[in-house]
Design an enzyme around this catalytic site. Structure first.
Site, mmCIF file in Angstrom:
data_model
loop_
_atom_site.group_PDB
_atom_site.id
_atom_site.type_symbol
_atom_site.label_atom_id
_atom_site.label_comp_id
_atom_site.label_asym_id
_atom_site.label_seq_id
_atom_site.Cartn_x
_atom_site.Cartn_y
_atom_site.Cartn_z
ATOM 1 N N ALA A 56 4.149 -50.859 2.978
ATOM 2 C CA ALA A 56 4.311 -52.203 3.545
ATOM 3 C C ALA A 56 5.767 -52.470 3.923
ATOM 4 C CB ALA A 56 3.814 -53.261 2.562
ATOM 5 N N GLU A 67 5.922 -34.225 8.248
ATOM 6 C CA GLU A 67 6.687 -32.992 8.073
ATOM 7 C C GLU A 67 7.381 -32.953 6.722
ATOM 8 O OE1 GLU A 67 6.965 -34.202 12.496
ATOM 9 O OE2 GLU A 67 6.855 -35.178 10.545
ATOM 10 N N VAL A 108 2.766 -40.968 5.363
ATOM 11 C CA VAL A 108 2.381 -41.929 4.334
ATOM 12 C C VAL A 108 3.268 -43.154 4.496
ATOM 13 C CG1 VAL A 108 2.148 -42.354 1.855
ATOM 14 C CG2 VAL A 108 1.723 -40.052 2.769
#
EC number: 3.5.4.5
Length: 193
Positions: free
Chosen positions: A89, A98, A86
């Site tokens: 910006a 992980e 994930v």
């Protein structure tokens, strides 16, 4: 968009005498691979475009009620916890697949001793191991002999143990008892006073 996961044949490694690979059966390896490939498709990586998926195979002795998953498989999907990278910006703020998977597992109540194997995959032809930060994060909850299966984009894989990926590691087992650390700190304060 439907992604077809490759078949992960255990014939690519020398099975142990009982037919297992690092204690993982062919069926478990197939589901571990499928689940990390599926997690990769759900990664949020609009900046790097480098998708990573991770899957954690729970040990059969785990007695917690696992969080449900949306993918049904021949091996109970409830025995797998997944994560995808994930991004943000602000690049350093992103989280690796992980750590997303392990964080989800920890929040669900799983701890050290709950995990039988880890799977990781990316979109590259080479094998991609967990980064250094993820290795240390995984070390907190994995035994040193836990296998980590690294799948390339075709589904071929290599396997290394946690101990092989992070030799001479620092984990919770290295810390002295809290009472011993507190006593040493108090002794140091007394010497300074």
């Amino acid at each position: 968009m439907t992604t077809i996961s490759p078949s992960f044949s255990p014939a690519e490694a020398v099975p142990e005498k009982d037919g297992l690979i690092h204690g993982v059966s062919a069926e478990e390896l197939q589901v571990l691979g499928e689940q990390c490939f599926d997690a990769k498709t759900r990664a949020y990586c609009p900046y790097s475009l480098f998708r990573v998926g991770a899957s954690l195979l729970l040990s059969p002795s785990v007695t917690l009620t696992p969080i449900p998953t949306s993918t049904a498989t021949t091996y109970p999907a409830s025995h797998i916890i997944t994560g995808g990278n994930v991004e943000n910006a602000s690049y350093p703020v992103g989280t690796c697949a992980e750590r997303v998977a392990m964080g989800t597992a920890v929040l669900a109540g799983y701890r050290s001793g709950s995990f039988k194997a880890v799977g990781v995959t990316t979109d590259i032809a080479d094998f991609c191991s967990p980064c250094g930060m993820c290795r240390q994060f995984l070390r907190e909850f994995l035994a040193l002999d836990t296998p980590i299966f690294m799948f390339n984009k075709e589904g071929k894989w290599i396997v290394r143990t946690m101990g092989e990926l992070l030799p001479l590691s620092f984990g919770p087992d290295v810390l002295p008892p809290r009472e011993e650390m507190r006593k040493a700190q108090e002794e140091d304060k007394a010497k300074v006073a």
